[in-house]
Design a protein around this motif. Sequence first.
Motif, PDB file in Angstrom:
ATOM      1  N   THR A 214       0.987  -1.219   0.006  1.00  0.00           N
ATOM      2  CA  THR A 214      -0.095  -0.090  -0.090  1.00  0.00           C
ATOM      3  C   THR A 214       0.916   1.392  -0.012  1.00  0.00           C
ATOM      4  N   GLN A 245     -10.101   6.212  -5.660  1.00  0.00           N
ATOM      5  CA  GLN A 245     -10.313   4.664  -4.926  1.00  0.00           C
ATOM      6  C   GLN A 245     -11.248   4.636  -3.985  1.00  0.00           C
ATOM      7  N   LEU A 251     -10.067   1.370  -1.704  1.00  0.00           N
ATOM      8  CA  LEU A 251      -9.007   2.124  -0.801  1.00  0.00           C
ATOM      9  C   LEU A 251      -8.174   1.196  -0.006  1.00  0.00           C
ATOM     10  N   HIS A 252      -8.876  -0.011   0.375  1.00  0.00           N
ATOM     11  CA  HIS A 252      -8.145  -0.865   1.163  1.00  0.00           C
ATOM     12  C   HIS A 252      -6.987  -1.778   0.473  1.00  0.00           C
ATOM     13  N   SER A 254      -5.603  -1.606  -2.621  1.00  0.00           N
ATOM     14  CA  SER A 254      -5.154  -1.116  -3.772  1.00  0.00           C
ATOM     15  C   SER A 254      -3.812  -1.276  -3.744  1.00  0.00           C
TER      16      SER A 254
END
Lengths: 449, 449
Positions: A214, A245, A251-252, A254
């Motif tokens: 991330t 995202q 969002l988590h 990606s």
Amino acid sequence: MVACSLIRMTRRSVVNLVCLGNRAVSLLYGNSFRPLHTSVCNSSSQPKAGFKPGKVAVVTKTTRYEFEQQRYRYAGLSEEDLKQLLAMKGSSYSGLLERHNIHTNNVEHIVKSLRREGIDVRVVKRGEYDEKVVRWADAILSAGGDGTMLLVASKVLSKDKPVIGVNTDPERSEGHLCLPVRYTTAFPEALEKLCRGEFRWLWRQRIRLHLEGTGINPTPVDLHEQQLSLEQHSQAHRITTMDSQRRTGTLHESFSKPSLLPIRSLNEIFIGESLSSRVKLKTFKHHVNLLLHRASYYEISVDDGPWEKQKSSGLSICTGTGSKAWSYNINKLAEQAVEEVLKIGKFLTGLDIPLNHEFVEKVTDEYNESLVFRPGDKRMFYSIREPIVNRVFSSSRQRGFANKVCVRSRCWDACMVVDGGTSFEFNDGAIATISMSEEDQLRTVVLEN
Amino acid sequence: MVACSLIRMTRRSVVNLVCLGNRAVSLLYGNSFRPLHTSVCNSSSQPKAGFKPGKVAVVTKTTRYEFEQQRYRYAGLSEEDLKQLLAMKGSSYSGLLERHNIHTNNVEHIVKSLRREGIDVRVVKRGEYDEKVVRWADAILSAGGDGTMLLVASKVLSKDKPVIGVNTDPERSEGHLCLPVRYTTAFPEALEKLCRGEFRWLWRQRIRLHLEGTGINPTPVDLHEQQLSLEQHSQAHRITTMDSQRRTGTLHESFSKPSLLPIRSLNEIFIGESLSSRVKLKTFKHHVNLLLHRASYYEISVDDGPWEKQKSSGLSICTGTGSKAWSYNINKLAEQAVEEVLKIGKFLTGLDIPLNHEFVEKVTDEYNESLVFRPGDKRMFYSIREPIVNRVFSSSRQRGFANKVCVRSRCWDACMVVDGGTSFEFNDGAIATISMSEEDQLRTVVLEN
């Protein structure tokens, strides 16, 4: 066809082939010149055949005159203000204009010379240079200094598409990666030599980058680009990572899988706090604080060795080509330092270590020369810059050769910079795998002066 | 008045004086405590009298939690997004909140302890800290890490107004300039010792800056400040230099006379490309390019010696206090480098220079220790960072002690950064005179652990 008619007299068989222009060349070799390439790999001498591309992209630098114009225009100032401001800064408007014109004239000369040989030429500003241009061209010519050459090379992923640098302002820039300066104003000669095969191919080994985890944003940002494209830039950094995202609900997780970045590094990769946050979030002052005041935190593993915590003013990983550039300045010793080390050694041992200037100079030179290695070398050289040593952070090895370097970011607002020209976010949770691959060589031309 | 009643029993005569609170102290010593100061200068031992200020300003750092909140709020994200984003970056929201609370609780503890002693306390965020606060206070307490301490000190021009640092997050920051960490949670003890005179004054010599010529903007910019004050910041950089000058018609001869900057440097002055342009003109990418890729051009004259052209990754000029900070990391050698130098020396001389780890370590330590000097030392130490040597640029002396350093900027977008915290523009035509003066000492407190 001046150059080529000359050549016909000398080496008809070869030259007839290579001088038929692009269509014929394509038929025989394909745009990638693979056979030519091979023939050269097998011989360390000059190519058996000459080289004449059908389609050449000429990528031009942004001159300081253009830069100053853009920035002051952006600040809402008139041409008159610009003149006054430059005068205040001790640099004359006419001076900049002169350098600008020298560059422009040299570019014109190069383009004319290419067209005179029936070569299809496209002139592109560095801001407009992209993969499409690379695909189109048989060879790419960088018209500027080393900075332009580096950016041009970074986007050429094939090891068969030659990149040639011409220094368009020899008096002001060194251009280590460019042709000898005399060809800047005598470009037809360079073309003749290429046509005749009176040159050497030099394959410069480059670095490839895999990013995973991330805290990354694989959207590259050209650090050299000007104001004009600011919007895209903020987008790349602000919108892409976050809002989009959120829209896509990724969002988590990606960018959890390793992805090979669409760029190769000819000089070095630099990792450090922090080049993106100021743009991404515009917290300039904090940002500057990070840059100047706060060190970079990361973990590093060399050649699959154990992970080691580091805290430093950044991390540099260079190629043989880059070993003469920034990495050299990070690592080289001054005679002063060498003399002091020898003095201490002499004092502690009582041995008769000479301290005269010749000797100190000799030791210094040997030491510094040991930092430079061949452009074709398959190894990388990493340097932990200004390491900070305390209870938490080890400094076991400050630098060394490596085939593979993995870096896990613990930075707040760091990024990874390729050849000082392209930036990628590289924050907490991001992991970079930095390595070399045979395919990532850059094909360049060596011409005798 | 617990602390002071204790003291009365021990050293009545003195203590009655110092514990009468601010009014009496002012009458006897004046807010500047000059007699006390003299008495200490004459003796290297502990002060004859205790120290108890009437008015204390407590300047608090911005925690990372506050920082992240501000930046993401600025990017238009919710608290929920912040949590997700921090999670992505591998740092937990609750973790940051915990550090934030630790800091906040420590600040509370300090403030309560001071008030319990009848001391008039003002708590100020670092962003709000200014000359008015300094004037008001008898002593200034920095509640944060070294970064906060440096900013707090930079605005105290008197050598009589004590500055005391308390490390409000000892587990996470080193706080070399702060009191021993145990006093963070046992602050009343520190107050008692101050009251009893069980401490040492330490005057740390600082650097003063004169700026003259063009290409400068004497409006300081706090690099640590947060988003909130972005507007002022851009103003300082964009509006002040240009538009206002055009309005007043002083564009030509602005800042031609030497002006002493209203700030003192406790650690170091760093000069280099480029920390202001990105803000002034928002040419981020170019800016970053300057920072990473382009070296700084300047001329330097040490102790009124000849001017010498330099090209490097910046120039650092530090105090004795700063000789343990960034300057140390710029100049220190790794054992690896020392070992290689000795190896070369051994090879070239044939002498039996030992290369075992103990010896290399000893030489390295001696070398690195030689870079550190006393905080009270009246000399400065300059370092040319990563000098670039070519036909044009000499590198005769890479570093050394000096009483006075003059620098003439040849940079495009450079600035001068004081203690990594405050930035001044420093472009073509600007000349900085960097020196030390007896008056510029900073009064700090040394408490035994």
